[in-house]
Design an enzyme around this catalytic site. Sequence first.
Site, PDB file in Angstrom:
ATOM      1  N   GLY A   1       1.073  -1.305   0.005  1.00 52.74           N
ATOM      2  CA  GLY A   1      -0.061  -0.079   0.238  1.00 52.74           C
ATOM      3  C   GLY A   1       0.734   0.710  -0.069  1.00 52.74           C
ATOM      4  O   GLY A   1       2.293   1.057   0.847  1.00 52.74           O
TER       5      GLY A   1
ATOM      6  N   CYS B   1       5.051  -6.202   1.228  1.00 49.94           N
ATOM      7  CA  CYS B   1       5.471  -4.986   1.645  1.00 49.94           C
ATOM      8  C   CYS B   1       5.269  -4.294   3.019  1.00 49.94           C
ATOM      9  O   CYS B   1       5.353  -4.774   4.275  1.00 49.94           O
ATOM     10  CB  CYS B   1       5.354  -4.347   0.035  1.00 49.94           C
ATOM     11  SG  CYS B   1       6.235  -2.629   0.123  1.00 49.94           S
ATOM     12  N   TYR B   2       4.050  -3.388   2.641  1.00 51.88           N
ATOM     13  CA  TYR B   2       3.617  -2.692   3.671  1.00 51.88           C
ATOM     14  C   TYR B   2       3.165  -3.205   4.808  1.00 51.88           C
ATOM     15  O   TYR B   2       2.626  -3.238   5.459  1.00 51.88           O
ATOM     16  CB  TYR B   2       2.393  -1.202   3.165  1.00 51.88           C
ATOM     17  CG  TYR B   2       0.646  -0.597   4.232  1.00 51.88           C
ATOM     18  CD1 TYR B   2       1.745   0.566   4.998  1.00 51.88           C
ATOM     19  CD2 TYR B   2       0.397  -1.711   4.768  1.00 51.88           C
ATOM     20  CE1 TYR B   2       1.005   0.572   5.742  1.00 51.88           C
ATOM     21  CE2 TYR B   2      -0.173  -0.665   5.508  1.00 51.88           C
ATOM     22  CZ  TYR B   2      -0.953   0.246   5.735  1.00 51.88           C
ATOM     23  OH  TYR B   2      -1.205   0.856   6.685  1.00 51.88           O
TER      24      TYR B   2
ATOM     25  N   HIS C   1       7.442  -6.924  -3.686  1.00 49.80           N
ATOM     26  CA  HIS C   1       6.672  -7.591  -4.271  1.00 49.80           C
ATOM     27  C   HIS C   1       6.998  -9.077  -5.567  1.00 49.80           C
ATOM     28  O   HIS C   1       7.531  -8.587  -6.078  1.00 49.80           O
ATOM     29  CB  HIS C   1       6.103  -6.474  -5.644  1.00 49.80           C
ATOM     30  CG  HIS C   1       5.485  -5.293  -4.832  1.00 49.80           C
ATOM     31  ND1 HIS C   1       4.279  -4.768  -4.341  1.00 49.80           N
ATOM     32  CD2 HIS C   1       5.937  -4.151  -3.901  1.00 49.80           C
ATOM     33  CE1 HIS C   1       3.484  -3.852  -3.693  1.00 49.80           C
ATOM     34  NE2 HIS C   1       5.069  -3.370  -3.101  1.00 49.80           N
TER      35      HIS C   1
ATOM     36  N   GLU D   1       4.394 -10.642  -6.911  1.00 47.56           N
ATOM     37  CA  GLU D   1       3.572 -10.580  -7.374  1.00 47.56           C
ATOM     38  C   GLU D   1       4.039 -10.223  -8.989  1.00 47.56           C
ATOM     39  O   GLU D   1       3.023 -10.371 -10.277  1.00 47.56           O
ATOM     40  CB  GLU D   1       1.810  -9.832  -7.031  1.00 47.56           C
ATOM     41  CG  GLU D   1       2.273  -8.677  -7.156  1.00 47.56           C
ATOM     42  CD  GLU D   1       3.145  -8.209  -5.843  1.00 47.56           C
ATOM     43  OE1 GLU D   1       2.168  -6.850  -5.430  1.00 47.56           O
ATOM     44  OE2 GLU D   1       3.822  -9.145  -5.067  1.00 47.56           O
TER      45      GLU D   1
ATOM     46  N   SER E   1     -25.204  -6.882 -24.097  1.00 47.77           N
ATOM     47  CA  SER E   1     -24.422  -5.364 -24.496  1.00 47.77           C
ATOM     48  C   SER E   1     -24.112  -5.523 -25.395  1.00 47.77           C
ATOM     49  O   SER E   1     -23.446  -4.657 -26.298  1.00 47.77           O
ATOM     50  CB  SER E   1     -23.465  -4.990 -23.476  1.00 47.77           C
ATOM     51  OG  SER E   1     -22.216  -6.366 -23.735  1.00 47.77           O
ATOM     52  N   GLY E   2     -23.927  -6.440 -26.249  1.00 49.71           N
ATOM     53  CA  GLY E   2     -23.094  -7.686 -27.513  1.00 49.71           C
ATOM     54  C   GLY E   2     -21.132  -7.824 -27.093  1.00 49.71           C
ATOM     55  O   GLY E   2     -20.762  -8.292 -28.022  1.00 49.71           O
TER      56      GLY E   2
ATOM     57  N   VAL F   1     -18.366  -9.839 -24.693  1.00 52.20           N
ATOM     58  CA  VAL F   1     -17.974 -11.170 -24.301  1.00 52.20           C
ATOM     59  C   VAL F   1     -19.005 -11.053 -23.258  1.00 52.20           C
ATOM     60  O   VAL F   1     -19.482 -12.538 -23.089  1.00 52.20           O
ATOM     61  CB  VAL F   1     -16.587 -11.066 -24.396  1.00 52.20           C
ATOM     62  CG1 VAL F   1     -16.466 -12.624 -23.398  1.00 52.20           C
ATOM     63  CG2 VAL F   1     -15.761 -10.956 -25.545  1.00 52.20           C
ATOM     64  N   ASP F   2     -18.383 -10.696 -21.839  1.00 50.60           N
ATOM     65  CA  ASP F   2     -19.019 -10.945 -20.510  1.00 50.60           C
ATOM     66  C   ASP F   2     -20.332 -11.057 -20.650  1.00 50.60           C
ATOM     67  O   ASP F   2     -21.273 -11.857 -19.593  1.00 50.60           O
ATOM     68  CB  ASP F   2     -18.950  -9.535 -19.409  1.00 50.60           C
ATOM     69  CG  ASP F   2     -17.101  -8.831 -19.824  1.00 50.60           C
ATOM     70  OD1 ASP F   2     -16.551 -10.100 -20.256  1.00 50.60           O
ATOM     71  OD2 ASP F   2     -17.106  -7.914 -19.616  1.00 50.60           O
TER      72      ASP F   2
ATOM     73  N   THR G   1     -22.650 -11.799 -22.713  1.00 46.18           N
ATOM     74  CA  THR G   1     -23.150 -13.300 -23.203  1.00 46.18           C
ATOM     75  C   THR G   1     -22.466 -14.491 -22.649  1.00 46.18           C
ATOM     76  O   THR G   1     -23.734 -15.023 -22.675  1.00 46.18           O
ATOM     77  CB  THR G   1     -22.232 -12.940 -24.573  1.00 46.18           C
ATOM     78  OG1 THR G   1     -22.722 -11.731 -25.967  1.00 46.18           O
ATOM     79  CG2 THR G   1     -22.613 -13.878 -25.885  1.00 46.18           C
TER      80      THR G   1
ATOM     81  N   LYS H   1     -11.464 -11.322 -16.892  1.00 45.98           N
ATOM     82  CA  LYS H   1     -12.179 -11.326 -17.981  1.00 45.98           C
ATOM     83  C   LYS H   1     -10.990 -12.350 -18.837  1.00 45.98           C
ATOM     84  O   LYS H   1     -12.138 -13.606 -19.527  1.00 45.98           O
ATOM     85  CB  LYS H   1     -11.155  -9.948 -19.539  1.00 45.98           C
ATOM     86  CG  LYS H   1     -11.198 -10.488 -20.360  1.00 45.98           C
ATOM     87  CD  LYS H   1     -12.840 -10.432 -20.879  1.00 45.98           C
ATOM     88  CE  LYS H   1     -13.311  -8.258 -21.165  1.00 45.98           C
ATOM     89  NZ  LYS H   1     -14.438  -8.064 -21.719  1.00 45.98           N
TER      90      LYS H   1
END
Length: 542
Positions: free
Chosen positions: A69, A100-101, A188, A190, A243-244, A246-247, A249, A397
């Site tokens: 952080g 870290c923090y 870090h 990651e 919405s058309g 990927v999500d 659908t 995603k």
Amino acid sequence: MGSAPAASLPTSAGAGENLVLILDFGSQYTHLITRRVRQLGVLSLCVSGTAPLSSLAGLRPRAVVLSGGPHSVHAEGAPSFPEGFLDFAAGAGAHVLGVCYGMQLLVQTLGGAVEPGVRQEYGDMEVEVTAPSSALYGEDGKRQSVWMSHGDEVVRLPEGFEVVARSVQGAIAAIEHREKRFYGLQYHPEVTHSPQGMETLRHFLFDVCGIKADWKMQDVLDEEIKTIKSMVGPDEHVICALSGGVDSTVAATLVHNAIGDRLHCVFVDNGLLRYKEKERVMSTFNSDLHLPVTCIDASEKFLTELKGVKDPEMKRKIIGREFIVVFDEFAHMLEQKIGKRPEYLVQGTLYPDVIESCPPPGSGRTHSHTIKSHHNVGGLPKDMKLKLIEPLKLLFKDEVRKLGSILNVPESFLKRHPFPGPGLAVRVIGDVTAGNALEVLRQVDEIFIQSIKDAGIYDEIWQAFAVFLPVQTVGVQGDQRTHSHVVALRAITSEDGMTANWYDFERPFLVDVVKKICNNVRGVNRVVLDVTSKPPATVEWE
């Protein structure tokens, strides 16, 4: 960054025996920890580090990671885990890793000392593993390059802790207290700038914590279908906002698998769609996905409400509100038709949507100060009549695409670039109804995307689009002086949309695209290229 409110986590999320909780204290890298753990086949959830302990009730994590952080543990109002958290972790038998923090917070809370560093450490740094039998490092050798980002440093350890690594400057880089299951990394692991960081996380999860890599997309699908069936009564009906993209659908296909024809999909033309988007999307829904979809043209209503509005946050709120109005009207129409009012609304909300719409810990901020409100998260009205079903809200995603593949959504559809819920409203800077901004943007965007497809590089790019700027510049076209619009082109590469780099086009491609735009789109005489990464910028301009 923000994090999902712990209280919103579904009970099923922690039902497994191998859950990893990430407590977010505001680091821009927190989401990366969440992703890295999932990449190792383990379910991880990111929650606010300052969430009340009661919100974690029912979760029994095998490991908890305290994120980094931007704060100093000495600063007034610096975020901290709730009182009783360490007892909660001990009761769950969880191993705790501070990063870290997070390491500094753990040390200070347990009676150690953290002070401003004599030599601050930022960027690449060599660390030396000093303990021959370290649990965190195993047989990974004595020396490795890591990514540091800290001004404070641990100068005195709490009782029972051991230093297992130091930086080449002498600062404590890693600590362990095996008996109490406490561990800490000052860097870090990651980020990709720590090349052996993934191996360190692997050691921690599998060797130290004894976690099994048992989290699979098929399990996610089975669990979500079971959850939806238990949530939606046998006679209840559901609306899905398509919405058309990927999500939505994938969300619709998943819910359709769970409840069949009691799902009623609606595609709303809000006047903010891309070039021929309605025709193309409806054709795909009918021919490839076989989903029952009703198309509603509400463009006049949306654009009327947006007229004169320039503030991007206000635009998102208006669009979110108007979508709900349309869905409520659609629900009323369905009630007349089937004799029962739908109770639920399906949306394709993803984990990054939830994260970006929540305030960062320790900021003292509310939703109005977040990165941006997503129209399907922070932009929903409080008096909405429909109850939400968000089957993808814990997924990134790339995970949604894997889920879609299991559901047999066509690959060509799954590879579509993301498109924002508010549509072109966030790609026309300022008032979307001013002049012919939307029409100009549609033409420019179509040329840009088609050129990318023709060049065979569409799948190399996470997202590409054009932006209409509220700026006019002087140009020369056809031997005449012009005073016309400026458009920007943006293309990025990314794994999840949370961080991104700009795509480095070859010069001939850019020359060709700019020529096509200026020669074919009336009212444009200048094209600029956005070469900003995320951070510091967001993907969209608004």
